[in-house]
Design a protein around this motif. Sequence first.
Motif, PDB file in Angstrom:
ATOM      1  N   LEU A  88     176.688  40.304  32.820  1.00 21.04           N
ATOM      2  CA  LEU A  88     176.326  40.229  31.402  1.00 21.04           C
ATOM      3  C   LEU A  88     176.673  41.544  30.706  1.00 21.04           C
ATOM      4  O   LEU A  88     177.182  41.560  29.584  1.00 21.04           O
ATOM      5  CB  LEU A  88     174.823  39.923  31.253  1.00 21.04           C
ATOM      6  N   ARG A  89     176.396  42.616  31.415  1.00 19.59           N
ATOM      7  CA  ARG A  89     176.714  43.940  30.871  1.00 19.59           C
ATOM      8  C   ARG A  89     178.225  44.068  30.633  1.00 19.59           C
ATOM      9  O   ARG A  89     178.671  44.515  29.572  1.00 19.59           O
ATOM     10  CB  ARG A  89     176.237  45.005  31.861  1.00 19.59           C
ATOM     11  N   ALA A  90     178.970  43.638  31.604  1.00 17.85           N
ATOM     12  CA  ALA A  90     180.432  43.693  31.462  1.00 17.85           C
ATOM     13  C   ALA A  90     180.888  42.802  30.314  1.00 17.85           C
ATOM     14  O   ALA A  90     181.769  43.172  29.524  1.00 17.85           O
ATOM     15  CB  ALA A  90     181.088  43.258  32.775  1.00 17.85           C
ATOM     16  N   PHE A  91     180.264  41.645  30.222  1.00 24.30           N
ATOM     17  CA  PHE A  91     180.598  40.722  29.131  1.00 24.30           C
ATOM     18  C   PHE A  91     180.378  41.396  27.776  1.00 24.30           C
ATOM     19  O   PHE A  91     181.224  41.347  26.876  1.00 24.30           O
ATOM     20  CB  PHE A  91     179.730  39.459  29.242  1.00 24.30           C
ATOM     21  N   ALA A  92     179.241  42.045  27.661  1.00 20.69           N
ATOM     22  CA  ALA A  92     178.919  42.730  26.402  1.00 20.69           C
ATOM     23  C   ALA A  92     179.952  43.819  26.115  1.00 20.69           C
ATOM     24  O   ALA A  92     180.484  43.903  25.003  1.00 20.69           O
ATOM     25  CB  ALA A  92     177.514  43.330  26.476  1.00 20.69           C
ATOM     26  N   GLU A  93     180.212  44.601  27.130  1.00 17.07           N
ATOM     27  CA  GLU A  93     181.127  45.728  26.910  1.00 17.07           C
ATOM     28  C   GLU A  93     182.539  45.236  26.580  1.00 17.07           C
ATOM     29  O   GLU A  93     183.231  45.834  25.762  1.00 17.07           O
ATOM     30  CB  GLU A  93     181.074  46.674  28.104  1.00 17.07           C
ATOM     31  N   ASP A  94     182.911  44.140  27.194  1.00 14.20           N
ATOM     32  CA  ASP A  94     184.196  43.532  26.842  1.00 14.20           C
ATOM     33  C   ASP A  94     184.224  43.110  25.376  1.00 14.20           C
ATOM     34  O   ASP A  94     185.290  43.076  24.755  1.00 14.20           O
ATOM     35  CB  ASP A  94     184.449  42.281  27.698  1.00 14.20           C
ATOM     36  N   HIS A  95     183.057  42.767  24.856  1.00 15.14           N
ATOM     37  CA  HIS A  95     182.980  42.347  23.447  1.00 15.14           C
ATOM     38  C   HIS A  95     182.708  43.510  22.511  1.00 15.14           C
ATOM     39  O   HIS A  95     182.495  43.305  21.311  1.00 15.14           O
ATOM     40  CB  HIS A  95     181.891  41.272  23.273  1.00 15.14           C
ATOM     41  N   GLY A  96     182.676  44.709  23.068  1.00 13.50           N
ATOM     42  CA  GLY A  96     182.535  45.875  22.191  1.00 13.50           C
ATOM     43  C   GLY A  96     181.122  46.324  21.906  1.00 13.50           C
ATOM     44  O   GLY A  96     180.902  47.150  21.014  1.00 13.50           O
ATOM     45  N   VAL A  97     180.177  45.786  22.622  1.00 16.25           N
ATOM     46  CA  VAL A  97     178.788  46.241  22.441  1.00 16.25           C
ATOM     47  C   VAL A  97     178.165  46.578  23.787  1.00 16.25           C
ATOM     48  O   VAL A  97     178.704  46.220  24.850  1.00 16.25           O
ATOM     49  CB  VAL A  97     177.921  45.158  21.730  1.00 16.25           C
ATOM     50  N   ARG A  98     177.021  47.245  23.753  1.00 17.60           N
ATOM     51  CA  ARG A  98     176.296  47.553  24.965  1.00 17.60           C
ATOM     52  C   ARG A  98     174.934  46.841  24.976  1.00 17.60           C
ATOM     53  O   ARG A  98     174.440  46.458  23.921  1.00 17.60           O
ATOM     54  CB  ARG A  98     176.058  49.069  25.070  1.00 17.60           C
ATOM     55  N   LEU A  99     174.387  46.699  26.145  1.00 19.79           N
ATOM     56  CA  LEU A  99     173.044  46.130  26.240  1.00 19.79           C
ATOM     57  C   LEU A  99     172.030  47.245  25.980  1.00 19.79           C
ATOM     58  O   LEU A  99     172.223  48.376  26.444  1.00 19.79           O
ATOM     59  CB  LEU A  99     172.817  45.499  27.609  1.00 19.79           C
ATOM     60  N   GLY A 100     170.983  46.911  25.237  1.00 20.62           N
ATOM     61  CA  GLY A 100     170.029  47.947  24.848  1.00 20.62           C
ATOM     62  C   GLY A 100     168.644  47.689  25.406  1.00 20.62           C
ATOM     63  O   GLY A 100     168.477  47.376  26.603  1.00 20.62           O
ATOM     64  N   THR A 101     167.696  47.802  24.539  1.00 18.99           N
ATOM     65  CA  THR A 101     166.286  47.675  24.906  1.00 18.99           C
ATOM     66  C   THR A 101     166.003  46.346  25.607  1.00 18.99           C
ATOM     67  O   THR A 101     166.518  45.301  25.216  1.00 18.99           O
ATOM     68  CB  THR A 101     165.432  47.753  23.624  1.00 18.99           C
ATOM     69  N   VAL A 102     165.163  46.403  26.612  1.00 20.00           N
ATOM     70  CA  VAL A 102     164.676  45.175  27.237  1.00 20.00           C
ATOM     71  C   VAL A 102     163.244  44.914  26.749  1.00 20.00           C
ATOM     72  O   VAL A 102     162.384  45.781  26.850  1.00 20.00           O
ATOM     73  CB  VAL A 102     164.736  45.280  28.767  1.00 20.00           C
ATOM     74  N   ASN A 103     163.059  43.733  26.191  1.00 17.31           N
ATOM     75  CA  ASN A 103     161.752  43.309  25.687  1.00 17.31           C
ATOM     76  C   ASN A 103     161.101  42.374  26.694  1.00 17.31           C
ATOM     77  O   ASN A 103     161.679  41.357  27.057  1.00 17.31           O
ATOM     78  CB  ASN A 103     161.927  42.568  24.359  1.00 17.31           C
ATOM     79  N   SER A 104     159.904  42.704  27.073  1.00 20.18           N
ATOM     80  CA  SER A 104     159.185  41.835  27.999  1.00 20.18           C
ATOM     81  C   SER A 104     158.498  40.708  27.226  1.00 20.18           C
ATOM     82  O   SER A 104     158.387  40.745  26.013  1.00 20.18           O
ATOM     83  CB  SER A 104     158.139  42.647  28.762  1.00 20.18           C
ATOM     84  N   ASN A 105     158.050  39.719  27.955  1.00 19.26           N
ATOM     85  CA  ASN A 105     157.393  38.568  27.340  1.00 19.26           C
ATOM     86  C   ASN A 105     156.148  38.219  28.152  1.00 19.26           C
ATOM     87  O   ASN A 105     156.248  37.765  29.292  1.00 19.26           O
ATOM     88  CB  ASN A 105     158.365  37.372  27.301  1.00 19.26           C
ATOM     89  N   THR A 106     155.013  38.413  27.565  1.00 15.17           N
ATOM     90  CA  THR A 106     153.767  38.061  28.250  1.00 15.17           C
ATOM     91  C   THR A 106     152.941  37.109  27.406  1.00 15.17           C
ATOM     92  O   THR A 106     151.719  37.180  27.380  1.00 15.17           O
ATOM     93  CB  THR A 106     152.949  39.340  28.556  1.00 15.17           C
ATOM     94  N   PHE A 107     153.638  36.247  26.709  1.00 17.65           N
ATOM     95  CA  PHE A 107     152.892  35.332  25.845  1.00 17.65           C
ATOM     96  C   PHE A 107     153.282  33.866  26.018  1.00 17.65           C
ATOM     97  O   PHE A 107     152.687  33.007  25.408  1.00 17.65           O
ATOM     98  CB  PHE A 107     153.033  35.725  24.371  1.00 17.65           C
TER      99      PHE A 107
END
Lengths: 393, 393, 393, 393
Positions: free
Chosen positions: C82-101
Motif C-alpha cells: 500500500l505504501r508503495a502504491f501511494a508513493e507511486d501515485h505521488g503521495v505518502r502514507l501519514g497518520t494512522v487513526n485507530s478505531n475503538t467505536f
Amino acid sequence: MTDIAVAAWETAAATLEHLAIELPSWAFGNSGTRFRVFGTPGTPRTPEEKIADAATVHRFTGLAPTVALHIPWDTVEDFAALRAFAEDHGVRLGTVNSNTFQDEAYKFGSLASSDPAVRRQAIDHHFQCLDIMAVTGSRDLKIWLADGTNYPGQDDIRRRQDTLADSLATIYERIGPDQRLVLEYKLFEPAFYHTDVPDWGTAYVHVAALGERAVVCLDTGHHAPGTNIEFIVAQLLRLGKLGSFDFNSRFYADDDLIVGAADPFQLFRILAEVIRGGGLGPGSPVAFMLDQCHNIEEKIPGQIRSVLNVQEMTARALLLDRDALELAQREHDVLTANGIVMDAFATDVRPVLAAWREERGLPADPMAAYRASGYRERIIAERVGGAQAGWGA
Amino acid sequence: MTDIAVAAWETAAATLEHLAIELPSWAFGNSGTRFRVFGTPGTPRTPEEKIADAATVHRFTGLAPTVALHIPWDTVEDFAALRAFAEDHGVRLGTVNSNTFQDEAYKFGSLASSDPAVRRQAIDHHFQCLDIMAVTGSRDLKIWLADGTNYPGQDDIRRRQDTLADSLATIYERIGPDQRLVLEYKLFEPAFYHTDVPDWGTAYVHVAALGERAVVCLDTGHHAPGTNIEFIVAQLLRLGKLGSFDFNSRFYADDDLIVGAADPFQLFRILAEVIRGGGLGPGSPVAFMLDQCHNIEEKIPGQIRSVLNVQEMTARALLLDRDALELAQREHDVLTANGIVMDAFATDVRPVLAAWREERGLPADPMAAYRASGYRERIIAERVGGAQAGWGA
Amino acid sequence: MTDIAVAAWETAAATLEHLAIELPSWAFGNSGTRFRVFGTPGTPRTPEEKIADAATVHRFTGLAPTVALHIPWDTVEDFAALRAFAEDHGVRLGTVNSNTFQDEAYKFGSLASSDPAVRRQAIDHHFQCLDIMAVTGSRDLKIWLADGTNYPGQDDIRRRQDTLADSLATIYERIGPDQRLVLEYKLFEPAFYHTDVPDWGTAYVHVAALGERAVVCLDTGHHAPGTNIEFIVAQLLRLGKLGSFDFNSRFYADDDLIVGAADPFQLFRILAEVIRGGGLGPGSPVAFMLDQCHNIEEKIPGQIRSVLNVQEMTARALLLDRDALELAQREHDVLTANGIVMDAFATDVRPVLAAWREERGLPADPMAAYRASGYRERIIAERVGGAQAGWGA
Amino acid sequence: MTDIAVAAWETAAATLEHLAIELPSWAFGNSGTRFRVFGTPGTPRTPEEKIADAATVHRFTGLAPTVALHIPWDTVEDFAALRAFAEDHGVRLGTVNSNTFQDEAYKFGSLASSDPAVRRQAIDHHFQCLDIMAVTGSRDLKIWLADGTNYPGQDDIRRRQDTLADSLATIYERIGPDQRLVLEYKLFEPAFYHTDVPDWGTAYVHVAALGERAVVCLDTGHHAPGTNIEFIVAQLLRLGKLGSFDFNSRFYADDDLIVGAADPFQLFRILAEVIRGGGLGPGSPVAFMLDQCHNIEEKIPGQIRSVLNVQEMTARALLLDRDALELAQREHDVLTANGIVMDAFATDVRPVLAAWREERGLPADPMAAYRASGYRERIIAERVGGAQAGWGA
C-alpha cells in the motif's frame, strides 16, 4: 408529602387519569449514531413485534395506550390486520409519521425540493400515509422534514419556503375533517447549514396558513441552546396551535435521551405550562408522544422509565398551588412565587403514584415488575434470526 | 477584482446608492458592562453633541444620513430645535426608541406588567414618544422590551403575553398612517429566565395581530447560539414583516460589538438574503440601523468602521452572480453553488469603494480622514466639564 | 492587492511552501448522518482507490502530499504494498487513526472501559496500529475516543479517567522515539452525557502525564458553542503540546463541513495564531489534517476546495502586518489593531495564489482543472460493482 | 422517604455537619445589569451592615459561618475591628476577593496588561489584599480577572498568557504557608472576544505552574453552553486542584441566579461528584461559596434560599446508594445505574432537614422564620440615608 400536598393530590389524581403517552414503534428497534448502531438481543424484527413490545409497556404502566407508526418502516401488507393485532394486545394505532429522508431521491430535499418529480414523490408518500390512516384509524399525520442545506448558497432559502408551503397545502387538502396535519420543527440535523422548518415560528407560520386542522409538534430536543421551551408551549397554546409533543431529553444537540433524564426540572416546567394552558385533560388537543433513541440501554424498560418520568413530572406539576402562586405573582414576591414552584417540584410523588397504580391493578413498581415478568428473556429466546428493526427498515 | 466582477460592480454601485444606515445617538455616549463603564475624553454631554458626532460620521462616509433618538436619554425642551440642529449639521432625526427599563417602576415589567398603573405609565411613555415623533418627523417607533422574569414561577408567562398584546394594541391605535410600530425581540438579558418577546416568532405573532404598520426589528445579537439569522431575514421578508435591523456583532451573548467584527461572513449572508428578498433599494421597507456599544474603543471611528463594514459586505453581496447561482442550485451542484457565494465574499471591494467615495467627494479612506481632521482633538478640548452621556441620562 | 500587500506576499509565499495538509482516506468514502448515508457514483471501494483519489487532490493542488489511514477501514494484507502504491501515485502514507467505536465490544467504552477484556482489546488494537505504522512509515498514532456515557450514573466519571490514563500509558510505552501519540478531544457525540476526553484541558492533562512524544489534536468542530478556538491554539502552542489539527467547519455541532465553509474568519484567526506561535514552517511540530464528511457534495472536489481554503486563509494570515499590529497593540489603539487584522483578512489572495500555482506547474484553478480532467467520469465508469467504502468498512 | 433512605440519612446527616457555605458580602448590596440596578429598601451601606446581614443568614440556617470580602468594596479603616465585629455577630471573615476591573487603569487589562505600570498596580493591589488577609485571618486570596479583549487583534493572546503567568508568580511568592491563591476562570464577560483565563484548562495550567498552594475556583455560571460541569469537578479533584466553588445558576450566560434555581439536577450531580472525589467533609480542600446577584429579589432571603438549596442537594447526593450504583455500573446496567441516581435525586429531603435543623436549635423553616423575625422591617427602618452598597462601592 405534606398534608396539603395529599389534599392537592386528590385533585391531581383525577386529572392524571387523562394522561396518555403515545409510544413510537421505532423506539423498540435499534438506533444509534453515525458512528455505530449497537444491537440488542430480543429486538423486534417486524411491526407486530414492535407493537407487542409497546403493549408490554402499556400493560405495566397503564400510560401508553397508543403506538405511533413510521412509514415505510412499519409498512405491512394489511394494515387492518395490524390494527386488529394492536387492539388484541390492548393498544391502538396512533399517529402516522411520514419519512422523506431515506430515499435516494431526497438527497437535496423533499417537500421543499426544487425538483418537481421529487416533490411529487414526497407528496404522494403523504397521500399513501393518509390512506393508511384511513385503515388504522389514526388522527394525526406527523411531518418532520429533513429538508435543508449544508452550505451557504446550496439552494435558495426563500424559494424553498414557498415551495414547502405549496407542498403542504397540497397535502392538507386531503386531510380529513377529523384528522390533523402536525408539522414538526427542528433546528438542525441532518442539514447543517439551514433547515426549512427550523423553529416554532416557521412551523406556526405554515400551519396558520394551512388552516384549523394544521398544528405544530414540539420536539423537546429540537431547539438551540438556551431556548426557553415552556415559553413556546405557552405561546403555541395561546395561539391554539400546539398539536403534540415529541418528548425526549438532551444535554447537547438532538440527543434523543430518555425524557426527563437530562433536566427533570425543565420537563416539570413544560408540563406546568401545558396544564396552565389547558393542554392536559379531556378535550385537550395536545397529544403526548415519545421520540427517543435507546442506543445503549434496553428499549422496553427505557420506554417504561420514560412514561413514568412524564407521569411523575405531571403529578408534581399538578401539585402546584396555583392560587398561592397567583397571589405571590401579583405581589411581585419573587422568592415566594418561585418557592411555590420549587416546592411542587421537590415533592416526591413516587409513593402516591405507586398507590395510584395499585388501585388500578397495575404493578406498584413497573420497572421491577417488567424485570420479573420474564418478557425480556422470552423475546431474547424467541426473536432469533431475521433482521432486527432499525431506522433503515 | 476580476473583469467580471468589475462589470458586476457597475450594477452593484447603482444599488449601493440606496444604502443608508441610521446611527444610534447612544453609541456616542459611554457604555459598558455591569462591571464597569469606562469613560472617554470628548464624549458628548448633550443630545446636540451626540448629533454632531453622528453628523461627523456621515460627513466622512456618506452612509449615515439619520440619527435615532432614545427617549428619555435624548429628551430636550424643544425637539423642533433639535431637528433643525440636526438638519443644519446635514443629518435627519430618525427612529425614536422608547425606554421601559430604567424607571424604578419597571422592576417587574412594563407593557407586560400585571400592574395596571405601571402598564399605564409605559403606554403613556410611548404616547409621549409619538408626540415627539410628530415634531421630529420620525417614521418609526421602536419598542424593545426588557420585560421578563428571572425565576420560574415569578410571573405568569401566558398572561403576560395577553397583557403585552393589549398594551401594544393601545399604542398601535395612535400610530399615524405614515408611521410604524417596530417590535424588537431578544432572547435574554436583562431578564434571565424568560423574556416576553424572546424570538422572531413571538414578535411576528404580535405585529401580525396589530396590523400592517407593525413590523419586526431584527437585532443581529439577540439570538440563541447557532441560530441561522439569514433564514429569519428571508422568512420575515417573505411575510412582509421585516421592518428594520439593529446591526452589531457578537461572539457570546448580546456583546454589541462593531457589526462585522465577529463574523463578517454572517453579515455578508444576511445582506445577501436582504437583497434576495427585496429589502434593499428604493421603496424597501427595511431600515438599517446600528445598535452597538463602544465600551473600550473610540466611539466616532467605531461608528465609521461599522458603516463601512456594512457597506463592504453589501457590496460583496451585490456582486453575487445570481444567474450562475440559480443554475448551480437547480442542478444540485453543491460545490459550484457554494463556490459562487464564496467568490463574492472573497472579493476585495475596498479599492472600488474608495473610488466610489472619491467620485462623490468623500474621502477615500474615511478612518484616516477622520483621524487627520482634528475633530477628535477638538471635542476633547471643548467637552470639558458636565456629565458625559451614557445609558443613564 | 495593494503594493504593500504585494511586498508582504513575497515573504508570505516563502512560508507557504511549507504548507502541507494531510487528507483523510475516509473523506473519499461515503459518509452521512444517522438518518441516511447517500452514495455517490465513483466512490472508492478499496484503500487503493481512496489513495488514488487523494493523490488526485494533491496533483491538482500541490498541497496534500500525505494520506491518513483509518484502521480497520483501510486494512490491507500488505501495507508495504500500500505504501508503495501511494508513493507511486505521488503521495505518502501519514497518520494512522485507530478505531475503538465500531466493534460490538466497545458499546460501553474502550480505553476507559471498566471491563479489562475490552480494555485489552482496545490496547491491542493500538499495538496493531503501531505495527502498521512501522511498515507505512507513519509518525503519528492518532487516538480519538468515542468513550463516554449517555446517562448520569451510567458509569463512574472519575474512575474512567484513571483507567484511561493507565491505558494510554500502556500504549505510550510502545511509541517509538520518532513517533507520537496524538490525543484528540471532543465535547460530545456519540456519547451524550459525558465524554472521557471532552476538552483540551483533559487532553492536555493526559499527554502531559505521558511525556514528550504525546501531544494534542485539535479538531475545529469539537467545541462547545462560543469557544474561542484560537485561544486554545495559542495556549497549546505555548505549552508545546499542539500536535495536529483536524480541520473542518460547523454551524451547530460536529457538522464536519468543508473547512472554511462556515466561518472563514475563524479559520483565518486560527491560522494567524498558529503562525504567531511558530506552528507553521520547517520544524513545526503541528500537522495539518482534514477530517470532514462530504455527505451530499462530491468528495474529490470537496477535498480540493478544502485544501484551497486552508491555503487561502494561511496566505491572508501571512499577510498580517505584525510590526504595525504590535505597535497598535502597545498603544491600546483598539480600532487600528483590529483594522490591521481585518485588512489582512479582506485581502483577496486568489490571484496571487493562482500565479503561485502556475509557477509550480500546477493549474491556476484546481477546481476547474479537476472538472476538465475527466477523472470524475473515469472513476464513475470504472468503479462499478463492489461495495463503496464508508465508515463501516 | 423510604426506610432505606431513612437509614442512609443517618450517615448522610453526619457528613452534612461539615457543610459550610461562605456568603459573599456583595450579595447583600445592590446588583443589576448594564440596563439598570434596582435598589431595595434596607440594603446595607457599609461592610458592617453587610456582615450583619450575612450573620442573619447564618443565624437562621446554621450553614453560613463565614463571609467573603471584596476589596476595595469592603475596605475599612480597621480590619481587626471588622473581624471582631463579624465574630461578635457569630461569623468569621473568609476569602478575600481582589478587584482589578473597576479602576480606570484596568481598561485594557490588569495582571495580563502589556503596560508595566498597570501590572504593577494590579500586583500591588493583591499584596494589599494579602496584608488585609493577615489581619482578617483569611486563608484564600481569590483572583477573578476581567482581563481580555473585545476585538481580534486588539492584543496578543499569547503574550498575555506569559505576562499573566509572571504576574501570578509574583503574587504567589507572597502567599503564606497556610494561605492559598485561588484562580477563577470565566468564558466571557466583560471581555467579549477573548478572556485570559477562559476555561478550567487555562486556570489549571497556571496554578499547576505556581505550586501546591495555588488552586482553581469553579464558578458554576462561567462555562460555555453544554459544558458538563461535574466532569470538571471530577477532573480537578483528581488532579488535586479544586480549591473552591462559586455557586450560582444560569439559563443563558453568567446570569448569577440563586444556586439550584435553574437546574437543580445539575447542582445535585455536581455535589455528587464532589462527594465522590472527597471534596466534602473534614480536611477537604474544597471551599463552598456563593457568588450571586439578587437583582430583583430580596437579598437576605435570597441567600437563605441559596444555602438551603445547596444543603438539600447535598443531602440528596449523600443519599446516593453508592454500593448499588457501583454494582450496576460494573454490569453495564445503564437503566438501573441511572435509576439509582434519579432515585436519590427524587427523594424529598425537606422533612428530614427540617428535623435536623430543629435538633440543632435552628428554625425548621428558615425562610418563614426570617420573615417572622422582623429583621427585614428593622433594617428598612434603620437604614435610611447614606449610599446603598453596590458593585461600585
